[in-house]
Design an enzyme around this catalytic site. Structure first.
Site, PDB file in Angstrom:
ATOM      1  CB  SER A 254     -11.643  -2.845 -15.355  1.00  0.00           C
ATOM      2  OG  SER A 254     -10.305  -2.556 -15.080  1.00  0.00           O
TER       3      SER A 254
ATOM      4  CG  HIS B 204     -10.674   2.261 -15.571  1.00  0.00           C
ATOM      5  ND1 HIS B 204     -10.250   1.858 -16.834  1.00  0.00           N
ATOM      6  CD2 HIS B 204     -10.678   1.132 -14.802  1.00  0.00           C
ATOM      7  CE1 HIS B 204     -10.000   0.558 -16.815  1.00  0.00           C
ATOM      8  NE2 HIS B 204     -10.257   0.097 -15.605  1.00  0.00           N
TER       9      HIS B 204
ATOM     10  CG  ASP C 274      -9.401   4.474 -18.756  1.00  0.00           C
ATOM     11  OD1 ASP C 274      -8.798   4.515 -17.669  1.00  0.00           O
ATOM     12  OD2 ASP C 274     -10.141   3.524 -19.088  1.00  0.00           O
TER      13      ASP C 274
END
Length: 267
Positions: free
Chosen positions: A95, A245, A217
């Site tokens: 991320s 995610h 996502d």
């Protein structure tokens, strides 16, 4: 300052192998990589750590000024690599950590020799000709909710971020990770994350790069994966058979296979 203690650094795996640094995302800690470590440990020296303000890092080291920018977190990465004298390490960032890795590689190119970006996003807010997945109003609401009731926000958002509604235990784990983070420190990391714009930084990447995206996502839609791939010359884009995610938790086999194949190709 003892960097190893500050960032709760853990080193495992093969001490003679090439180094792989695993970096967690917002609201998480190094435990989120527990399903990936066994796939890497035989052939690699695996380094895990917690950003200051996360996991079991030293909370006394937290500075709102430093961590109001992704550069502050990138400095953590550089200092961890320097403390362990890592050279040409592969940085695996989940991320927002994918962008932190880009900044760290630019700051200390001798330390980081390749990047693996797991569900990356250089900008979460939509812009002209760019789809980040959120309007500016969406992000304002998200941050206002987080700042007014962090535990409630965590309970509501964790299952959405994780996806995989048929496996509620995954959303529960992410919620518990969020809730274990100090709300004031989480507020700073959240603003830094969701208001960041690292699109221009991608153009400076000069190391082998693997971009891993999921089929669905809500945080980093596939348009984002395509953008990152296009922006980094020579990068490889892999779409995992995974939703949500956090594919290293929801689809560890597919995630680990993609990472290990990339690592093998680097040799």
């Amino acid at each position: 300052m003892d960097i190893v203690r500050r960032n709760n650094v853990t080193v495992t795996g093969n001490p003679e192998g090439p180094a792989v640094v695993l970096a967690h995302g917002f609201g998480c800690d190094q435990n989120m990589w527990r399903l990936t470590v066994p796939a890497l440990a035989r052939d690699h020296r695996v380094v895990l750590f917690d950003y200051v303000g996360s996991g079991r890092s030293d909370p006394s080291a937290f500075s709102e000024d430093r961590y109001a920018s992704l550069n502050g977190y990138a400095q953590d990465v550089v200092e961890v690599c320097a403390a362990l004298d890592l050279r040409d390490a592969v940085f695996v960032g989940h991320s927002v950590s994918a962008m932190i890795g880009v900044l760290a590689a630019g700051t200390a190119p001798e330390r980081i020799g390749a990047l693996v970006m797991v569900a990356p996003s250089p900008r979460y807010v939509d812009d002209d000709g760019y789809r980040g997945g959120f309007s500016a109003e969406d992000i304002d609401e998200l941050l206002a909710s987080l700042e007014s009731n962090y535990l409630g926000w965590s309970a509501a958002m964790a299952p959405v971020i994780m996806g995989n509604a048929e496996r509620p235990e995954l959303g529960e784990e992410l919620k518990n990770s969020f809730c274990a983070t100090d709300p004031d420190m989480a507020r700073v990391f959240a603003r830094t994350t969701f208001l960041s714009d690292s699109r221009d930084d991608l153009k400076s990447v000069r190391v082998p790069t693997l971009v891993l995206e999921c089929t669905q996502d809500v945080i980093a839609p596939r348009e984002v994966g395509a953008f990152v791939h296009q922006a980094i010359p020579g990068s490889k884009l892999v779409t995992l058979d995974a939703t949500g995610h956090c594919p290293h938790l929801s689809a560890p086999e597919a995630t680990n296979q993609a990472i290990t194949e990339f690592l093998t190709a680097l040799r």
